[in-house]
Structures are given as structure tokens and as C-alpha cells.
Design a protein around this motif. Structure first.
Motif, PDB file in Angstrom:
ATOM      1  N   SER A 178     -38.523 -58.403  48.590  1.00  0.00           N
ATOM      2  CA  SER A 178     -39.889 -57.881  48.545  1.00  0.00           C
ATOM      3  C   SER A 178     -40.846 -58.704  49.391  1.00  0.00           C
ATOM      4  N   HIS A 179     -40.560 -59.977  49.599  1.00  0.00           N
ATOM      5  CA  HIS A 179     -41.451 -60.828  50.394  1.00  0.00           C
ATOM      6  C   HIS A 179     -41.520 -60.346  51.835  1.00  0.00           C
ATOM      7  N   GLU A 180     -40.331 -60.061  52.398  1.00  0.00           N
ATOM      8  CA  GLU A 180     -40.286 -59.663  53.810  1.00  0.00           C
ATOM      9  C   GLU A 180     -41.007 -58.330  54.021  1.00  0.00           C
ATOM     10  N   ALA A 181     -40.816 -57.393  53.117  1.00  0.00           N
ATOM     11  CA  ALA A 181     -41.501 -56.107  53.237  1.00  0.00           C
ATOM     12  C   ALA A 181     -43.006 -56.284  53.074  1.00  0.00           C
ATOM     13  N   PHE A 182     -43.405 -57.139  52.136  1.00  0.00           N
ATOM     14  CA  PHE A 182     -44.835 -57.390  51.915  1.00  0.00           C
ATOM     15  C   PHE A 182     -45.507 -57.855  53.203  1.00  0.00           C
ATOM     16  N   LYS A 183     -44.855 -58.746  53.929  1.00  0.00           N
ATOM     17  CA  LYS A 183     -45.446 -59.301  55.152  1.00  0.00           C
ATOM     18  C   LYS A 183     -45.732 -58.210  56.174  1.00  0.00           C
ATOM     19  N   LYS A 184     -44.892 -57.180  56.205  1.00  0.00           N
ATOM     20  CA  LYS A 184     -45.126 -56.070  57.119  1.00  0.00           C
ATOM     21  C   LYS A 184     -46.250 -55.158  56.621  1.00  0.00           C
ATOM     22  N   LEU A 185     -46.243 -54.903  55.317  1.00  0.00           N
ATOM     23  CA  LEU A 185     -47.219 -53.975  54.745  1.00  0.00           C
ATOM     24  C   LEU A 185     -48.643 -54.521  54.802  1.00  0.00           C
ATOM     25  N   ILE A 186     -48.784 -55.807  54.563  1.00  0.00           N
ATOM     26  CA  ILE A 186     -50.123 -56.376  54.403  1.00  0.00           C
ATOM     27  C   ILE A 186     -50.901 -56.419  55.715  1.00  0.00           C
ATOM     28  N   ILE A 187     -50.203 -56.407  56.854  1.00  0.00           N
ATOM     29  CA  ILE A 187     -50.919 -56.477  58.137  1.00  0.00           C
ATOM     30  C   ILE A 187     -51.204 -55.101  58.719  1.00  0.00           C
ATOM     31  N   ASP A 188     -50.786 -54.066  58.024  1.00  0.00           N
ATOM     32  CA  ASP A 188     -51.031 -52.695  58.485  1.00  0.00           C
ATOM     33  C   ASP A 188     -52.319 -52.191  57.845  1.00  0.00           C
ATOM     34  N   ASP A 189     -53.351 -51.995  58.640  1.00  0.00           N
ATOM     35  CA  ASP A 189     -54.646 -51.591  58.073  1.00  0.00           C
ATOM     36  C   ASP A 189     -54.691 -50.118  57.684  1.00  0.00           C
ATOM     37  N   GLU A 190     -53.561 -49.399  57.914  1.00  0.00           N
ATOM     38  CA  GLU A 190     -53.467 -48.022  57.429  1.00  0.00           C
ATOM     39  C   GLU A 190     -52.832 -47.956  56.045  1.00  0.00           C
ATOM     40  N   ILE A 191     -52.499 -49.143  55.503  1.00  0.00           N
ATOM     41  CA  ILE A 191     -51.900 -49.244  54.169  1.00  0.00           C
ATOM     42  C   ILE A 191     -52.737 -50.200  53.334  1.00  0.00           C
ATOM     43  N   SER A 192     -53.043 -49.795  52.124  1.00  0.00           N
ATOM     44  CA  SER A 192     -53.829 -50.628  51.224  1.00  0.00           C
ATOM     45  C   SER A 192     -53.032 -50.868  49.945  1.00  0.00           C
ATOM     46  N   MET A 193     -52.606 -52.111  49.723  1.00  0.00           N
ATOM     47  CA  MET A 193     -51.846 -52.445  48.528  1.00  0.00           C
ATOM     48  C   MET A 193     -52.816 -52.663  47.372  1.00  0.00           C
ATOM     49  N   GLN A 194     -52.705 -51.815  46.348  1.00  0.00           N
ATOM     50  CA  GLN A 194     -53.638 -51.857  45.231  1.00  0.00           C
ATOM     51  C   GLN A 194     -53.243 -52.876  44.172  1.00  0.00           C
ATOM     52  N   PHE A 195     -51.952 -53.029  43.961  1.00  0.00           N
ATOM     53  CA  PHE A 195     -51.473 -54.009  42.994  1.00  0.00           C
ATOM     54  C   PHE A 195     -50.035 -54.392  43.301  1.00  0.00           C
ATOM     55  N   ILE A 196     -49.634 -55.536  42.787  1.00  0.00           N
ATOM     56  CA  ILE A 196     -48.238 -55.959  42.790  1.00  0.00           C
ATOM     57  C   ILE A 196     -47.813 -56.076  41.333  1.00  0.00           C
ATOM     58  N   CYS A 197     -46.771 -55.328  40.949  1.00  0.00           N
ATOM     59  CA  CYS A 197     -46.221 -55.415  39.598  1.00  0.00           C
ATOM     60  C   CYS A 197     -44.849 -56.072  39.698  1.00  0.00           C
ATOM     61  N   VAL A 198     -44.695 -57.223  39.059  1.00  0.00           N
ATOM     62  CA  VAL A 198     -43.463 -58.003  39.166  1.00  0.00           C
ATOM     63  C   VAL A 198     -42.572 -57.790  37.948  1.00  0.00           C
TER      64      VAL A 198
END
Length: 305
Positions: free
Chosen positions: A20-40
């Protein structure tokens, strides 16, 4: 860059671990995607996701039952477009699956409809597969049974083992998951029902304590595959010699080794570098890397199941 009047895709991220860390790094820099929460995972030891949440000001959730009404009411407020599961360990039920307008997706390190379930990379090596797959699919109430959005295949060679496949999967899972999520920015992507790929499918059981015991009454190829399938960082293959446990981390399959009769499990030869040969069901195999707190000699026998 977000186009004028285009809102970012709002996702809820159900995740844990390096995958999940590697995918997060890609998602967080994409301004067309907004991560609302992380549920662990409820029992997580993963502090990296917690640190990500703090750094990027993302809500951090941990809940014992994500299907409980209390949790569903909580995540409703985020009004997510899509839920994403990456190495999460709870089963999603219909209510939470269908809560976002674009439903819920999961990334699975297996070539669906085959290799559903757990410990897929281990099983692929044990089965002497020449490739493994990574699949992004819709979540339904089955286990890895939802329609497929994206799927890639990756070659397995004799130089591969659990560690090398794991390292590749960390990166490749993040790549394909990001690609799949990106499709949702344009609408609802096309998907394929698993039964349209093959009517036959199978589930792999989670490996448990005791499954690491090596059975010498197998062919050399089967033993080679077993050892590399559970090498470090997996538990490593275990065998007993002179009443003492040996952990076997690496074995060499010897091409064109003669097939002959002899006592299975007997040590045939010891080399100066510490490696040794063991008789198998059909021929023999070289044990190269192992841990053993004892002494042994040519002619000693491993315990047979």
C-alpha cells in the motif's frame, strides 16, 4: 492537472503494508485524485501509513468491523467516489461495497480467476508456474471473485524465488492499481467477468505453521520449487537431520541429474563450501544455503514424513 470544472476523484483507501505504501506514493501526487481517508487493519503495526496521514492531513481510521453500521455512517460523510483495497484483511459486505458511486475495487497478486485467496506468490512457485499475475478487480461478497478491470502477467524464471517475486510485486501492484484508478477519472471502465476468461477457477488456502516441513519423498524439481517458494522472508523450508531441525533457504536443481534407486533423504556428498547433495524421489538436489546447529556426514538420513 485538473480540467476546469472537473472535480478530483475522491477515494477511500483501505490498506496496509509495503504494497500500500508504493501505491500511496503514486496516488498522493496526482491532483486529479483526492484521498479522503486511510483505513488500516485493526491490528496493524504499520506506522508508515499513519505518518503519511499526518504529513498529508488525511483522516486515519481503524475499525474492528468495517461492515458495522457505525463505521458505514462514518464513511458516508466522506462522499467518496471509489473505495480502494490494497492488502486489507477484512471482507467487504454489500452495503459498504456499494456505498461509493463507483463501487469498491481491490488489487490482488494473482492471475484471476486462478489463484484466488492467500499466499499466492508462494503457491505459484510451488506449482512451478512460469508466470504470475496481478489483477485489479471489483469487490463483491466472494473472495477475489469480482469482475476484472486490469490484469498483467509477469515471467518467473528458475532464478526467481519468493523474495524476488515479492520485490517485483510491490512495485508492479502499485503500478497496475494506479493505472486502474486512473481509468475511473474518465468514468466507469470496462470490465470482464471472470467466468468469461475461464469457467474453472481455484482458491489457494493460507499457509499455516507446519506447512513449511519439507517432504523428501518428492522429485528434485518439486523440492527445488518448495524451497524457493518459502525462502526468507517466508519461514524457510524445514527438515530434521539427526533429531535436529535444519532451515533450508536455497537449493539448486541439477539439470539432467541421473534417476536412480537409493534411500530417499540420504546425504550423498558434502562439498568444501558447505553445500551437500540429498537423494530425492527421482534423483538428487544440492542444498546450498541452510541453518543447522549440529554435525552430519555422508550417509546420514533426513527424517521422512
Amino acid at each position: 492537472m485538473i480540467k476546469k470544472n472537473q472535480k478530483p476523484l475522491k477515494i477511500g483507501y483501505f490498506a496496509d503494508g509495503i504494497w500500500s505504501h508504493e501505491a500511496f506514493k503514486k496516488l498522493i501526487i496526482d491532483d486529479e485524485i483526492s484521498m479522503q481517508f486511510i483505513c488500516v487493519r485493526f491490528n496493524t503495526k504499520d506506522e508508515i501509513l499513519l505518518n503519511f496521514a499526518k504529513k498529508y492531513n488525511i483522516d486515519y481510521l481503524k475499525y474492528e468491523n468495517i461492515n458495522a453500521k457505525e463505521f458505514i455512517e462514518k464513511v458516508k460523510k466522506y462522499n467518496c467516489d471509489l473505495f480502494v483495497s490494497m492488502s486489507f484483511n477484512q471482507i467487504f459486505k454489500n452495503e459498504i461495497i456499494n456505498l461509493p458511486r463507483l463501487k469498491t475495487i481491490n488489487c490482488h497478486a494473482g492471475k484471476l480467476p486462478f489463484y484466488r485467496g492467500r499466499n499466492i506468490l508462494n503457491w505459484a512457485l510451488i506449482n512451478d508456474e512460469k508466470e504470475f499475475g496481478i489483477t485489479v478487480h471489483y469487490v463483491d461478497e466472494g473472495i477475489d471473485t469480482g469482475d476484472i478491470i486490469l490484469q498483467n502477467s509477469y515471467c518467473i524464471s528458475d532464478e526467481d524465488n519468493y523474495k524476488t517475486l515479492l520485490e517485483r510485486a510491490y512495485t508492479d501492484c502499485s503500478d497496475i492499481l494506479y493505472s486502474a484508478i486512473s481509468l475511473f477519472k474518465k468514468g466507469i471502465p470496462t470490465s470482464t467477468k471472470q467466468k468469461d476468461i475461464n469457467e474453472v477457477e481455484f482458491y489457494c488456502s493460507q499457509r499455516k505453521e507446519g506447512d513449511e516441513i519439507l517432504d523428501w519423498n518428492q522429485t528434485s524439481r518439486e523440492i527445488f520449487n518448495f524451497v524457493r517458494a518459502i525462502c526468507y522472508p517466508a519461514p524457510m523450508a524445514r527438515a530434521f537431520l539427526n533429531g535436529i531441525e535444519m532451515k533450508i533457504n536455497r537449493a539448486e536443481f541439477i539439470e539432467n541429474a541421473p534417476n536412480y534407486k537409493c534411500v530417499i533423504g540420504v546425504i550423498l556428498n558434502k562439498e568444501k563450501d558447505g553445500s551437500f547433495l540429498v537423494k530425492t524421489k527421482d534423483s538428487f538436489i544440492r542444498i546450498i544455503n541452510f541453518e543447522y546447529n549440529g554435525k552430519f556426514k555422508v550417509g546420514d538420513r533426513f527424517e521422512i514424513k
